[in-house]
Design an enzyme around this catalytic site. Structure first.
Site, mmCIF file in Angstrom:
data_model
loop_
_atom_site.group_PDB
_atom_site.id
_atom_site.type_symbol
_atom_site.label_atom_id
_atom_site.label_comp_id
_atom_site.label_asym_id
_atom_site.label_seq_id
_atom_site.Cartn_x
_atom_site.Cartn_y
_atom_site.Cartn_z
ATOM 1 N N HIS A 251 0.817 -1.217 0.000
ATOM 2 C CA HIS A 251 0.000 0.000 0.000
ATOM 3 C C HIS A 251 0.850 1.266 0.000
ATOM 4 O O HIS A 251 1.948 1.297 0.555
ATOM 5 C CB HIS A 251 -1.026 0.005 1.133
ATOM 6 C CG HIS A 251 -0.464 -0.021 2.530
ATOM 7 N ND1 HIS A 251 -0.127 1.113 3.224
ATOM 8 C CD2 HIS A 251 -0.207 -1.054 3.370
ATOM 9 C CE1 HIS A 251 0.301 0.786 4.436
ATOM 10 N NE2 HIS A 251 0.276 -0.529 4.551
ATOM 11 N N ASP B 295 -0.283 4.401 1.024
ATOM 12 C CA ASP B 295 -0.555 5.371 2.087
ATOM 13 C C ASP B 295 0.224 5.019 3.357
ATOM 14 O O ASP B 295 0.667 3.891 3.552
ATOM 15 C CB ASP B 295 -2.060 5.457 2.383
ATOM 16 C CG ASP B 295 -2.667 4.108 2.765
ATOM 17 O OD1 ASP B 295 -2.266 3.085 2.183
ATOM 18 O OD2 ASP B 295 -3.527 4.076 3.663
ATOM 19 N N ASP C 174 6.273 0.284 6.728
ATOM 20 C CA ASP C 174 4.834 0.150 6.479
ATOM 21 C C ASP C 174 4.379 1.202 5.472
ATOM 22 O O ASP C 174 4.052 2.293 5.853
ATOM 23 C CB ASP C 174 4.083 0.291 7.805
ATOM 24 C CG ASP C 174 2.587 0.135 7.652
ATOM 25 O OD1 ASP C 174 2.150 -0.399 6.626
ATOM 26 O OD2 ASP C 174 1.862 0.584 8.562
ATOM 27 N N GLU D 6 -5.087 1.914 2.581
ATOM 28 C CA GLU D 6 -5.056 0.702 3.414
ATOM 29 C C GLU D 6 -5.220 1.031 4.889
ATOM 30 O O GLU D 6 -5.847 0.296 5.636
ATOM 31 C CB GLU D 6 -3.739 -0.057 3.203
ATOM 32 C CG GLU D 6 -3.716 -1.448 3.833
ATOM 33 C CD GLU D 6 -3.227 -1.466 5.279
ATOM 34 O OE1 GLU D 6 -3.392 -2.492 5.945
ATOM 35 O OE2 GLU D 6 -2.682 -0.435 5.763
ATOM 36 N N GLU D 7 -4.663 2.173 5.294
ATOM 37 C CA GLU D 7 -4.612 2.479 6.728
ATOM 38 C C GLU D 7 -5.961 2.877 7.306
ATOM 39 O O GLU D 7 -6.185 2.774 8.508
ATOM 40 C CB GLU D 7 -3.583 3.590 7.003
ATOM 41 C CG GLU D 7 -2.143 3.235 6.621
ATOM 42 C CD GLU D 7 -1.539 2.175 7.532
ATOM 43 O OE1 GLU D 7 -2.207 1.731 8.478
ATOM 44 O OE2 GLU D 7 -0.378 1.778 7.278
ATOM 45 N N ASP E 274 3.157 -7.103 4.308
ATOM 46 C CA ASP E 274 2.790 -6.051 5.265
ATOM 47 C C ASP E 274 2.689 -6.615 6.675
ATOM 48 O O ASP E 274 1.846 -6.203 7.467
ATOM 49 C CB ASP E 274 1.458 -5.417 4.828
ATOM 50 C CG ASP E 274 1.223 -4.066 5.488
ATOM 51 O OD1 ASP E 274 2.177 -3.507 6.067
ATOM 52 O OD2 ASP E 274 0.086 -3.571 5.435
ATOM 53 N N HIS F 11 3.863 2.298 12.426
ATOM 54 C CA HIS F 11 3.058 3.260 13.203
ATOM 55 C C HIS F 11 3.804 3.777 14.442
ATOM 56 O O HIS F 11 3.248 4.533 15.214
ATOM 57 C CB HIS F 11 1.711 2.662 13.635
ATOM 58 C CG HIS F 11 0.863 2.204 12.485
ATOM 59 N ND1 HIS F 11 -0.521 2.135 12.558
ATOM 60 C CD2 HIS F 11 1.177 1.809 11.235
ATOM 61 C CE1 HIS F 11 -1.003 1.693 11.404
ATOM 62 N NE2 HIS F 11 0.012 1.492 10.580
HETATM 63 ZN ZN LIG Z 1 0.674 -1.497 6.398
#
Ligand SMILES: [Zn+2]
Length: 404
Positions: free
Chosen positions: A93, A95, A126, A160-161, A188, A381
């Protein structure tokens, strides 16, 4: 022979991987929900990079979204045709999530910082580890002019997030990209040694119970109907379902279905009042061998029993429910990936399940056997998010091995 050449190309172009991480990180791709302008700029940058490395079969499937300035959320498919039309899909992804508390970062989050093998910055793991490793793999084939056995399909999705509505959900609703015998890897998630292959998620069911009895003075429970007491009983009854849904599956931790009371709303403000109203929530994580409907019907029995025993009225609201079938342990993607991991990293693949909540569930619900795999540290994150260059290069070799 071919693999050696590809492996050599990947190793000798490691600076390219770092440079791509740097460019992608500097191009913030945040969802409008996170006050961002979406993924278009990052997607165009990646398209340019792929084209400059002879990957020219690029198709975009943009999802309309008025909240971003260009009005679109990009989903990009890059293809290198193989001898077979059967494809290996690598889905990552575009984003990212916001940097969070800036004071916790040792270096500016959107300027890649390199420390030996470590690449540090928001999004580097990520999910740019997946973006870059799959792009490097495709570039190796294209630059060397080697045709793979399987067709290579890199899929870069938006959103995705935040919920995947403009990403994989949009693609599954509007396109027919995947075939049933394609291999699908989502880089991921994974373990530090690269062993873990995630094939299944527990179903998730989040419930809120609102129970109404009759308020009374704390000294006169006989004149009231204690909604909190009824909910205590209900919470224990629901938790007791762990003894009803008794199947075990060792790929999950814990290996059984769980029914846990979690959030509890405030009821009366003082100790000497019998509450006539009470609300609490339950988080259920159910092994895929059961259906959520089986769970719902057992929970209804607990509710009925509580209502009859305590004379209360209970309403149940589903706050979240996700159910997806498992990718079978013997699906081709699992064995092909295991062989590749063994030959590149020297470790045996380990099939695992998780508590729930990845994009793989959308694919599995649509009937595709997706797995989540990468060799990574799971710093997603967090402040000072990082990935290892050696893992980017290693993962690129694993993907290469899978299509040869
Ligand atoms: Zn991710």
């Amino acid at each position: 022979m071919c693999f050696d050449k590809i492996s050599e190309w990947i190793d000798s172009h490691s600076a390219l991987a770092v440079d791509l991480e740097r460019k992608l990180t500097a191009t913030k791709a945040l969802a409008p929900e996170s006050d961002g302008d979406g993924e278009m700029e990052k997607c165009l940058l990646l398209e340019d990079w792929l084209r400059s490395h002879k990957i020219t079969d690029l198709v975009r499937f943009d999802a309309p979204d008025d909240r971003v300035s260009c009005g679109k959320r990009p989903n990009l498919v890059a293809t290198i045709k193989g001898k077979s039309s059967k494809a290996l899909w690598i889905m990552s992804h575009l984003d990212i999530v916001p940097e969070g508390d800036l004071s916790l970062w040792k270096t500016p989050p959107f300027e890649v910082h390199v420390e030996g093998d470590k690449i540090i910055g928001r999004g580097v793991e990520d999910n740019q580890q997946g973006v870059v490793s799959s792009s490097m793999m495709a570039a190796a084939f294209a630059e060397l002019g080697i045709q793979p056995e399987l067709t290579i399909k890199l899929l870069f999705v938006a959103d995705e997030e935040v919920g995947s509505i403009y990403g994989i959900q949009y693609l599954l609703e509007t396109q027919t990209l995947f075939s049933k015998d394609d291999l699908i890897v989502i880089p991921d998630g994974g373990a530090e040694n690269g062993a873990d292959i995630e094939v299944a998620e527990k179903h998730m069911l989040w419930l809120e119970f609102r129970t109404v009895g009759k308020q009374a003075h704390g000294s006169r429970p006989d004149e009231g109907c204690n909604a909190h007491l009824a909910n205590c009983f209900l919470a224990l009854e629901i938790n007791g379902l762990e003894q009803v849904f008794t199947q075990r599956n060792p790929i999950f931790a814990p290996d059984y279905s769980t029914f846990q009371p979690t959030k509890k709303n405030a009821n009366v403000p003082n100790i000497n009042t019998i509450p006539g109203d009470d609300v609490f929530c339950v988080d259920c994580r159910i092994l895929p061998c059961y259906t959520l409907d089986e769970v719902r019907s057992e929970i209804q029995k607990c509710v009925k029993k509580t209502e009859e025993k305590y004379g209360v009225a209970i309403t149940v609201e589903e706050k979240q429910s996700v159910q997806s079938p498992a990718t079978p342990n013997d699906a081709p993607v699992v064995s092909v990936l295991c062989d590749a991991i063994k030959s590149v990293y020297g470790v045996d693949g380990k099939i695992i399940g998780i508590g729930g909540g990845t994009v793989a569930s959308y694919l599995r619900n649509a009937g595709f056997h997706a797995v989540v795999w990468s060799r990574m540290f799971e710093t997603a994150h967090q402040p000072n998010e990082y990935c290892l260059l050696s893992n980017i290069l290693g993962d690129a070799k694993v993907f290469s091995k899978m299509v040869l």
